[in-house]
Design a protein around this motif. Structure first.
Motif, short mmCIF file in Angstrom:
data_model
loop_
_atom_site.label_atom_id
_atom_site.label_comp_id
_atom_site.label_asym_id
_atom_site.label_seq_id
_atom_site.Cartn_x
_atom_site.Cartn_y
_atom_site.Cartn_z
N VAL A 1 0.74 -1.11 0.00
CA VAL A 1 -0.09 -0.19 0.02
C VAL A 1 0.97 1.14 0.06
O VAL A 1 0.33 2.42 0.06
CB VAL A 1 -0.82 0.06 1.22
CG1 VAL A 1 -2.03 -1.10 1.12
CG2 VAL A 1 -0.06 0.13 2.62
N GLN B 1 0.13 5.13 -1.33
CA GLN B 1 -1.15 5.48 -1.53
C GLN B 1 -1.54 6.69 -0.50
O GLN B 1 -0.87 6.73 0.47
CB GLN B 1 -2.19 4.50 -1.01
CG GLN B 1 -2.22 3.13 -1.89
CD GLN B 1 -3.08 1.88 -1.62
OE1 GLN B 1 -3.93 2.00 -0.41
NE2 GLN B 1 -3.23 0.76 -1.96
N HIS C 1 -14.51 17.67 4.59
CA HIS C 1 -15.54 16.27 4.31
C HIS C 1 -15.61 15.86 3.02
O HIS C 1 -16.45 15.35 2.80
CB HIS C 1 -16.78 16.57 5.08
CG HIS C 1 -16.58 16.50 6.68
ND1 HIS C 1 -17.39 15.62 7.37
CD2 HIS C 1 -15.87 17.37 7.69
CE1 HIS C 1 -16.92 15.77 8.63
NE2 HIS C 1 -16.12 16.75 8.60
N ASN C 2 -14.79 16.31 2.14
CA ASN C 2 -14.77 15.89 0.64
C ASN C 2 -13.41 15.09 0.65
O ASN C 2 -12.23 15.46 1.07
CB ASN C 2 -14.45 17.06 -0.41
CG ASN C 2 -15.69 17.93 -0.33
OD1 ASN C 2 -16.68 17.53 -0.71
ND2 ASN C 2 -15.37 18.96 0.32
N TRP D 1 -10.48 12.38 -1.09
CA TRP D 1 -9.94 11.95 -2.13
C TRP D 1 -8.97 10.80 -1.78
O TRP D 1 -8.41 10.90 -1.03
CB TRP D 1 -9.32 13.14 -2.99
CG TRP D 1 -10.17 14.25 -3.20
CD1 TRP D 1 -10.38 15.27 -2.47
CD2 TRP D 1 -10.64 14.52 -4.42
NE1 TRP D 1 -11.37 16.14 -3.09
CE2 TRP D 1 -11.37 15.50 -4.38
CE3 TRP D 1 -10.74 13.92 -5.86
CZ2 TRP D 1 -12.32 16.11 -5.32
CZ3 TRP D 1 -11.71 14.23 -6.56
CH2 TRP D 1 -12.17 15.62 -6.37
N PHE D 2 -8.97 9.62 -2.60
CA PHE D 2 -7.88 8.72 -2.50
C PHE D 2 -7.07 8.33 -3.94
O PHE D 2 -7.51 8.54 -5.09
CB PHE D 2 -8.76 7.38 -2.49
CG PHE D 2 -7.72 6.22 -2.24
CD1 PHE D 2 -7.08 5.96 -1.51
CD2 PHE D 2 -8.07 5.19 -3.42
CE1 PHE D 2 -6.23 4.60 -1.40
CE2 PHE D 2 -7.12 4.17 -3.43
CZ PHE D 2 -6.25 3.81 -2.24
N LYS E 1 -4.00 6.11 -5.77
CA LYS E 1 -2.87 5.00 -5.76
C LYS E 1 -1.73 5.44 -6.72
O LYS E 1 -1.93 6.17 -7.77
CB LYS E 1 -3.61 3.90 -6.38
CG LYS E 1 -4.24 2.78 -5.51
CD LYS E 1 -4.76 1.65 -6.16
CE LYS E 1 -5.25 0.61 -5.57
NZ LYS E 1 -5.78 -0.71 -6.20
N PRO F 1 -6.48 11.24 -8.66
CA PRO F 1 -7.21 11.01 -7.25
C PRO F 1 -8.77 10.77 -7.63
O PRO F 1 -9.20 11.69 -8.40
CB PRO F 1 -6.95 12.43 -6.76
CG PRO F 1 -6.17 13.14 -7.57
CD PRO F 1 -6.04 12.59 -8.80
N VAL F 2 -9.37 9.97 -7.08
CA VAL F 2 -10.75 9.66 -7.20
C VAL F 2 -11.77 9.85 -5.65
O VAL F 2 -10.70 9.75 -4.80
CB VAL F 2 -11.23 8.15 -7.50
CG1 VAL F 2 -10.49 7.92 -8.81
CG2 VAL F 2 -10.62 7.18 -6.50
N PRO F 3 -12.91 10.60 -5.90
CA PRO F 3 -13.59 10.93 -4.81
C PRO F 3 -13.98 9.75 -4.07
O PRO F 3 -14.54 8.63 -4.65
CB PRO F 3 -14.72 11.90 -5.20
CG PRO F 3 -14.61 11.32 -6.62
CD PRO F 3 -13.49 10.91 -7.11
N ILE F 4 -13.99 9.71 -2.76
CA ILE F 4 -14.73 8.36 -2.10
C ILE F 4 -15.46 8.83 -0.80
O ILE F 4 -15.13 9.91 -0.65
CB ILE F 4 -13.33 7.30 -1.55
CG1 ILE F 4 -12.37 7.98 -0.54
CG2 ILE F 4 -12.70 6.89 -2.46
CD1 ILE F 4 -11.52 7.05 0.10
N SER F 5 -16.23 8.11 -0.64
CA SER F 5 -17.29 8.29 0.40
C SER F 5 -16.39 7.84 2.07
O SER F 5 -15.69 6.97 1.90
CB SER F 5 -18.56 7.80 0.32
OG SER F 5 -18.29 6.38 0.43
N SER F 6 -17.03 8.56 2.83
CA SER F 6 -16.46 8.03 4.17
C SER F 6 -16.65 6.68 4.35
O SER F 6 -15.97 6.04 5.59
CB SER F 6 -16.94 9.10 5.34
OG SER F 6 -18.32 8.97 5.39
N ARG F 7 -17.79 5.95 3.78
CA ARG F 7 -17.92 4.62 4.02
C ARG F 7 -16.76 3.58 3.79
O ARG F 7 -16.62 2.32 4.17
CB ARG F 7 -19.07 4.07 3.33
CG ARG F 7 -20.39 3.94 4.34
CD ARG F 7 -21.39 2.99 3.81
NE ARG F 7 -22.64 3.19 4.54
CZ ARG F 7 -23.70 2.92 4.26
NH1 ARG F 7 -23.92 2.14 2.91
NH2 ARG F 7 -24.83 3.03 4.77
N GLN F 8 -15.94 4.09 2.83
CA GLN F 8 -14.86 3.47 2.44
C GLN F 8 -14.02 3.41 3.89
O GLN F 8 -13.26 4.38 4.18
CB GLN F 8 -13.83 4.07 1.38
CG GLN F 8 -14.74 4.13 0.02
CD GLN F 8 -14.61 2.88 -0.84
OE1 GLN F 8 -13.73 1.96 -0.40
NE2 GLN F 8 -14.88 3.00 -1.85
#
Lengths: 503, 251
Positions: B86, B89, B96-97, B99-100, B102, B108-115
């Motif tokens: 990893v 990464q 609260h926006n 981004w993740f 790799k 960078p892709v936006p991800i939700s906090s559920r990730q």
């Protein structure tokens, strides 16, 4: 005349000399900047603890980051029997392509400066099953600098940089319409690096919510056109039709240059300029991007997103301009069923562009679903598409006819380089992915559907971690639909199987 | 003799009064002041940099991650450094926006906090806390945790930015640091419990306890335990540019 296909896939160049030049340039710039009076970032200056000159090797090591990976993969390709590539004679796509590559990413954070250097060394072997090099093999080695960057902190909130970068932005998965410089966003294959271009940027971070970037694209870097055509060597009925190379700015060129321009045959690099304004607010963000290229028109793009809940995100991306640089099939008067590809909307004032709407939903277990829809008003309608495929077929049929073979090649070159990101107007993309399943497995599957011609593309991606350093992976691509359709233009399918070791 | 006795009595009286004053000061402090002191031991609103080692066991699966974190308020940039699979990464949270990114893919892709981050750790757990401003405190009767007298507060989020909706928080009366927390969903259901250790000292001139370990236990499956070990903590003013997504690709 046409570049080798694997080079198109990887963006690799025989660039040892260029790599050395870039390295020397980087070292020179660093040396100059290191001699300048040291200062620290505004925030960190308060601590008074950091300095630019490192007291010891340990101090240097704390600011130096390296990320080294060895990756090997074998790609099995099945060229499509489409009219764009008759019998694989034009693009000469190999059936098997084996590569082993060392990817090293180095960075050095020196408070006022940040340096990035990413050299690549690879060896590849390829074999052709059909086409002009059927049953032949080829082995070669290459080395190049994938990215390099010199970032200078004029102050903590004003940052200048220059270098070769794969500059990406926007929330979309399928493609990023708002990015006027780099079309491939790399999401369809995480193991293939998207070649970078040379950019000079100046970023001003106004406050935590707003920032403004000015971006100048100074060179195409490693992001060369997929297929190039040497127009000076084109022969129509035994004569060299475009005897000279190069181009003059529009309005100053002769008839030859105007013809080359209107037929979209020029492959010379066009410097580009953009201003990007970014806003980030509570659970929302947006960016507006104004851009233009020296021989192209101005373009306005943007993207934005909002967080609906802890599971759901919505976003949009768009880019619009007046008229289009794309090639459209235009009917030839008095010759029914005959058309020519040209920039017929070059002088149009019609608002044309692409809008992408998307959203993601994440389940409790981390599985994420992505849905995107695209409307591409710049793309071909049914009538345009019918003409386009008819023209392609006519060119393919004439490909082996003496004296007019180059004309057929020229038409097919145009057909492969329409300057449209997507050929048609309506698309849907659905993707599901889940990472770190049992801390070892990443899975993704993407399905893209061209609503207009019924063709589709399925991309499965699997990455399996064998321990902490080794990863086995598979990236597939299956294109379905009629032979003359967008997704079956080059391949029927390809499978990439490989392994990587991260040091 | 009389003089010595008088001095002794005065000393004892002075000591008694100072202890009394200290106790009464602590007792007189408002819940917000107590929370502010507890927050200080878990970061800084101006900014904190730390290395976090996360060690999680979930459904008998063990996960380990090392992160270099630069945090300011709820915003943070986390770069994963270990294990190698990893490494590189990056996670960026801005207002609260999230981004993740790799390495290799670059975009960078936006991800939700559920990730999920790792195990039971929430993204808010790798940033500093600001309970004093983000929660309204209801004072509950004092309790003793592991022999230590504690203020007990029921905290209800008063800003949408808060990581958790409701927290029951135990703060040591003696050390004024949070030593236990229970986290509840909007519907009032307990979903995890955390305990905190403070074996670090961060300020050289005026040493104060600073968080060194957080232990998170899943309320439904108590065998699912996540440890966050905070190391190399440094209070620094972090510039806005640290959280600019334009710089994330080459950071």
């Amino acid at each position: 005349m046409f570049m080798q296909f694997p080079e198109k896939l990887t963006g690799k160049r025989n660039s040892r000399v260029k790599a050395c030049i870039v390295l020397l340039e980087t070292m020179m710039v660093c040396s100059i900047l290191l001699w300048m009076p040291p200062f620290t970032l505004g925030g960190e200056a308060d601590t008074g603890e950091k300095s630019t000159v490192y007291d010891s090797f340990d101090d240097f090591r704390n600011h130096f980051t390296s990320y080294i990976k060895w990756i090997s993969y074998d790609v099995f390709l099945q060229p499509s029997p489409s009219t764009l590539n008759p019998d694989n004679k034009l693009f000469n796509i190999p059936g098997n392509f084996l590569t082993s590559e060392i990817r090293a990413d180095f960075s050095l954070d020196m408070d006022k400066m940040f340096l990035v250097f990413k050299p690549r060394i690879n060896a590849s072997w390829q074999r052709w099953e059909d086409g002009p090099q059927a049953d032949q093999e080829e082995t070669k080695t290459d080395s190049f600098v994938y990215e390099w960057l010199v970032r200078y902190y004029v102050s903590s909130d004003l940052i200048a940089s220059y270098g070769r970068q794969n500059l990406q932005w926007g929330p979309a998965y399928l493609l990023s319409p708002s990015n006027p410089f780099i079309q491939n966003n790399g999401q369809s294959n995480p193991k293939r690096e998207v070649p970078g271009m040379d950019f000079a940027t100046l970023l001003w971070v106004i406050d935590p919510s707003w920032s403004i970037s000015t971006i100048v694209n100074t060179d195409q870097g490693g992001n060369k056109p997929a297929f190039t055509l040497d127009v000076s060597n084109i022969h129509f009925i035994g004569k060299r039709s475009f005897p000279d190379k190069g181009r003059s700015p529009i309005g100053e060129g002769d008839v030859r240059n105007q013809i080359i321009d209107i037929l979209g045959l020029d492959t010379s690099f066009e410097p580009g300029y953009a201003i990007k304004v970014d806003f980030t607010g509570f659970k929302k963000y947006f960016s507006v991007i104004g851009s233009f290229k020296e021989y192209d028109r101005a373009r306005l793009g943007g993207y934005g997103g909002i967080t609906i809940s802890d599971a759901m995100l919505l976003y949009a991306e768009a880019s619009y301009t007046l008229g289009s640089e794309a090639l459209y099939p235009v009917a030839i008067p008095h010759f029914p069923n005959q058309s020519i590809l040209m920039k017929s909307k070059d002088d149009s004032s019609e608002l044309l562009g692409m809008t992408l709407l998307g959203g993601t939903y994440t389940l409790e277990n981390g599985m994420t679903f992505v849905l995107e829809g695209i409307y591409n008003s710049e793309g071909y309608g049914n009538e345009d598409a019918e003409r386009y495929y008819r023209l392609r077929k006519q060119a393919a049929d004439l490909y082996d006819v003496p004296y007019i073979r180059d004309l057929a090649k020229l038409v097919l070159y145009q057909a492969a380089n329409t300057r449209l990101r997507l050929l048609r107007r309506h698309y849907l993309m659905a993707q599901a992915y889940r990472n770190q399943i049992y801390d070892t497995l990443n899975l993704a599957i993407r399905f893209t559907y061209n609503i207009d011609d019924g063709s589709s593309q399925l991309i499965p991606i699997a990455e399996y971690d064998i321990g902490d350093h080794i990863q086995a992976f598979l990236v597939g691509q299956y294109n379905m639909g009629p032979i003359d359709s967008e997704f079956r233009t080059l391949f029927d399918h390809s499978v990439m199987i490989g392994v990587q070791y991260t040091f | 003799m009389k003089t010595r006795s008088a001095i002794t009595i005065l000393c004892i009286l002075g000591l008694f009064l100072s202890v009394l004053a200290t106790c009464s000061n602590a007792d007189e402090m408002s819940p917000k002041q107590i929370l502010q002191l507890a927050d200080k031991a878990r970061g800084n609103y101006e900014g904190v940099k730390w290395t976090i080692y996360i060690d999680s066991t979930e459904n008998n699966e063990k996960q380990e991650r090392y992160l270099n974190v630069s945090a300011r308020g709820y915003d943070f940039l986390a770069v994963l450094t270990n294990p190698s699979k990893v490494k590189g990464q990056k996670l960026l949270m801005v207002d609260h926006n999230m981004w993740f990114m790799k390495p290799g893919v670059k975009k960078p892709v936006p991800i939700s906090s559920r990730q999920k981050l790792v195990g039971g750790a929430a993204y808010g757990d790798i940033a500093a806390t600001n309970y004093a401003d983000d929660y309204e405190a209801e004072v509950l009767p004092s309790e003793t945790i592991d022999g230590e007298d504690c203020h007990v507060f029921r905290l209800k989020a008063i800003t949408k930015k808060a990581t958790y909706d409701e927290i029951q928080y135990w703060i040591s009366k003696k050390r004024l640091v949070g030593i236990k927390a229970e986290y509840y969903t909007v519907s009032g259901k307990l979903f995890k419990t955390a305990t905190f250790e403070y074996n670090h000292q961060i300020a050289k001139d005026n040493p104060a306890p600073f968080i060194s370990k957080m232990t998170i236990v899943d309320a439904i499956a108590p065998d699912n335990i996540t440890y966050l070990h905070y190391k190399d903590s440094e209070l620094v003013k972090i510039p806005d540019s640290m959280f600019d997504v334009n710089l994330l690709m080459n950071r």
